[in-house]
Design a protein around this motif. Structure first.
Motif, PDB file in Angstrom:
ATOM      1  N   ALA A  55      -8.110   6.652   2.486  1.00 27.31           N
ATOM      2  CA  ALA A  55      -7.222   6.511   1.353  1.00 27.31           C
ATOM      3  C   ALA A  55      -6.934   5.115   0.926  1.00 27.31           C
ATOM      4  N   ALA A  56      -7.285   4.278   1.840  1.00 23.05           N
ATOM      5  CA  ALA A  56      -6.972   2.669   1.220  1.00 23.05           C
ATOM      6  C   ALA A  56      -8.091   2.386   0.306  1.00 23.05           C
ATOM      7  N   GLU A  57      -9.219   3.255   0.352  1.00 21.10           N
ATOM      8  CA  GLU A  57     -10.411   3.014  -0.330  1.00 21.10           C
ATOM      9  C   GLU A  57     -10.507   3.786  -1.782  1.00 21.10           C
ATOM     10  N   GLN A  58      -9.191   4.316  -1.899  1.00 19.86           N
ATOM     11  CA  GLN A  58      -9.281   5.350  -3.354  1.00 19.86           C
ATOM     12  C   GLN A  58      -8.577   4.566  -4.275  1.00 19.86           C
ATOM     13  N   PRO A  59      -9.096   4.866  -5.594  1.00 15.61           N
ATOM     14  CA  PRO A  59      -8.334   4.050  -6.764  1.00 15.61           C
ATOM     15  C   PRO A  59      -6.848   4.548  -6.785  1.00 15.61           C
ATOM     16  N   GLY A  60      -6.136   3.737  -7.186  1.00 12.70           N
ATOM     17  CA  GLY A  60      -4.710   3.658  -7.304  1.00 12.70           C
ATOM     18  C   GLY A  60      -4.057   3.833  -5.992  1.00 12.70           C
ATOM     19  N   TYR A  61      -4.488   3.676  -4.793  1.00 11.03           N
ATOM     20  CA  TYR A  61      -3.700   3.586  -3.404  1.00 11.03           C
ATOM     21  C   TYR A  61      -3.099   2.119  -3.410  1.00 11.03           C
ATOM     22  N   LEU A  62      -1.649   2.328  -2.910  1.00 11.73           N
ATOM     23  CA  LEU A  62      -0.915   1.129  -2.895  1.00 11.73           C
ATOM     24  C   LEU A  62      -0.478   0.715  -1.553  1.00 11.73           C
ATOM     25  N   GLY A  63      -0.473   1.816  -0.613  1.00  9.07           N
ATOM     26  CA  GLY A  63      -0.133   1.675   0.842  1.00  9.07           C
ATOM     27  C   GLY A  63       0.580   2.649   1.513  1.00  9.07           C
ATOM     28  N   ILE A  64       0.939   2.590   2.707  1.00  4.72           N
ATOM     29  CA  ILE A  64       1.299   3.923   3.812  1.00  4.72           C
ATOM     30  C   ILE A  64       2.280   3.450   4.462  1.00  4.72           C
ATOM     31  N   ASP A  65       3.338   4.324   4.764  1.00  2.50           N
ATOM     32  CA  ASP A  65       4.109   4.138   5.858  1.00  2.50           C
ATOM     33  C   ASP A  65       4.169   5.383   6.889  1.00  2.50           C
ATOM     34  N   THR A  66       4.134   5.248   7.974  1.00  2.54           N
ATOM     35  CA  THR A  66       4.117   6.592   8.975  1.00  2.54           C
ATOM     36  C   THR A  66       4.669   6.311  10.271  1.00  2.54           C
ATOM     37  N   VAL A  67       5.522   7.386  10.545  1.00  7.50           N
ATOM     38  CA  VAL A  67       6.364   7.271  11.808  1.00  7.50           C
ATOM     39  C   VAL A  67       6.080   8.778  12.608  1.00  7.50           C
ATOM     40  N   ARG A  68       6.124   8.861  13.956  1.00  3.52           N
ATOM     41  CA  ARG A  68       6.239  10.043  14.675  1.00  3.52           C
ATOM     42  C   ARG A  68       6.917  10.005  15.883  1.00  3.52           C
ATOM     43  N   GLY A  69       7.785  10.876  16.016  1.00  4.75           N
ATOM     44  CA  GLY A  69       8.935  11.020  17.183  1.00  4.75           C
ATOM     45  C   GLY A  69       8.184  11.706  18.335  1.00  4.75           C
ATOM     46  N   PRO A  70       8.626  11.537  19.461  1.00  4.58           N
ATOM     47  CA  PRO A  70       8.141  12.165  20.689  1.00  4.58           C
ATOM     48  C   PRO A  70       8.095  13.633  20.646  1.00  4.58           C
ATOM     49  N   ASP A  71       8.829  14.422  19.685  1.00  2.00           N
ATOM     50  CA  ASP A  71       9.314  15.771  19.630  1.00  2.00           C
ATOM     51  C   ASP A  71       7.932  16.295  18.786  1.00  2.00           C
ATOM     52  N   GLY A  72       7.060  15.386  18.205  1.00  2.00           N
ATOM     53  CA  GLY A  72       5.775  15.839  17.330  1.00  2.00           C
ATOM     54  C   GLY A  72       6.218  15.663  15.868  1.00  2.00           C
ATOM     55  N   PHE A  73       7.567  15.499  15.484  1.00  2.19           N
ATOM     56  CA  PHE A  73       7.895  15.529  14.080  1.00  2.19           C
ATOM     57  C   PHE A  73       7.508  14.266  13.502  1.00  2.19           C
ATOM     58  N   GLY A  74       6.754  14.211  12.331  1.00  3.61           N
ATOM     59  CA  GLY A  74       6.424  12.881  11.691  1.00  3.61           C
ATOM     60  C   GLY A  74       6.615  12.905  10.241  1.00  3.61           C
ATOM     61  N   ILE A  75       6.527  11.766   9.899  1.00  5.79           N
ATOM     62  CA  ILE A  75       6.435  11.407   8.252  1.00  5.79           C
ATOM     63  C   ILE A  75       5.795  10.343   8.027  1.00  5.79           C
ATOM     64  N   THR A  76       4.753  10.781   6.854  1.00  6.86           N
ATOM     65  CA  THR A  76       3.831   9.955   6.514  1.00  6.86           C
ATOM     66  C   THR A  76       4.148   9.856   4.884  1.00  6.86           C
ATOM     67  N   VAL A  77       4.231   8.663   4.405  1.00  5.67           N
ATOM     68  CA  VAL A  77       4.483   8.315   3.071  1.00  5.67           C
ATOM     69  C   VAL A  77       3.439   7.430   2.367  1.00  5.67           C
ATOM     70  N   SER A  78       2.589   8.049   1.511  1.00 10.27           N
ATOM     71  CA  SER A  78       1.527   7.342   0.887  1.00 10.27           C
ATOM     72  C   SER A  78       1.966   6.840  -0.576  1.00 10.27           C
ATOM     73  N   TYR A  79       1.546   6.008  -1.129  1.00  7.30           N
ATOM     74  CA  TYR A  79       2.242   5.326  -2.469  1.00  7.30           C
ATOM     75  C   TYR A  79       0.800   5.040  -3.410  1.00  7.30           C
ATOM     76  N   TRP A  80       0.820   5.754  -4.457  1.00  9.80           N
ATOM     77  CA  TRP A  80      -0.058   5.754  -5.591  1.00  9.80           C
ATOM     78  C   TRP A  80       0.430   5.251  -6.856  1.00  9.80           C
ATOM     79  N   ARG A  81      -0.490   4.699  -7.504  1.00 10.28           N
ATOM     80  CA  ARG A  81      -0.129   4.185  -8.850  1.00 10.28           C
ATOM     81  C   ARG A  81       0.227   5.199  -9.751  1.00 10.28           C
ATOM     82  N   THR A  82      -0.635   6.485  -9.857  1.00  6.85           N
ATOM     83  CA  THR A  82      -0.371   7.560 -10.975  1.00  6.85           C
ATOM     84  C   THR A  82      -0.612   8.869 -10.084  1.00  6.85           C
ATOM     85  N   GLU A  83      -0.021   9.778 -10.918  1.00 10.42           N
ATOM     86  CA  GLU A  83      -0.128  11.146 -10.625  1.00 10.42           C
ATOM     87  C   GLU A  83      -1.833  11.638 -10.404  1.00 10.42           C
ATOM     88  N   ASP A  84      -2.379  11.236 -11.510  1.00 13.56           N
ATOM     89  CA  ASP A  84      -3.906  11.387 -11.400  1.00 13.56           C
ATOM     90  C   ASP A  84      -4.611  10.724 -10.075  1.00 13.56           C
TER      91      ASP A  84
END
Length: 111
Positions: A40-69
């Motif tokens: 993802a970090a190699e892709q055009p428009g990629y800005l960054g990522i935040d990710t977390v996962r709890g011990p119960d297996g639930f996780g959230i990853t947020v990736s950030y992008w310049r445009t919808e394209d």
């Protein structure tokens, strides 16, 4: 513990991937997750990522992008498509994906 992604001034887009892991193949999942973050970090428009996962297996990853394209291009990336298929088949019990336009952002830099 890592800090939140350092992002430019809005507007930009956030892809919120909320999911629950299965107990299947932790090592394989970890290797694929690391590869997808690297790719993802190699892709055009990629800005960054935040990710977390709890011990119960639930996780959230947020990736950030310049445009919808840029998001669409990432979604259709061939290697990413393979990971998506494996995720559905093996690693995720369920997931939700939300694409959001960030129009305002602020934070506290801390020490």
């Amino acid at each position: 513990m890592t800090d939140a992604a350092c992002l430019p001034e809005p507007p930009y887009y956030a892809v919120v991937f909320a999911n629950r892991r299965t107990p299947v193949d932790d090592a394989g999942y970890g290797a694929m997750a690391d590869r997808m973050a690297e790719l993802a970090a190699e892709q055009p428009g990629y800005l960054g990522i935040d990710t977390v996962r709890g011990p119960d297996g639930f996780g959230i990853t947020v990736s950030y992008w310049r445009t919808e394209d840029d998001i669409r291009a990432w979604h259709h990336n061939a290697e990413h498509r393979v990971a998506q298929a494996q995720g559905r088949a093996r690693w995720y019990a369920n997931f939700q994906l939300h694409i959001c336009k960030v129009e305002r952002a602020y934070g506290f830099p801390g020490a």
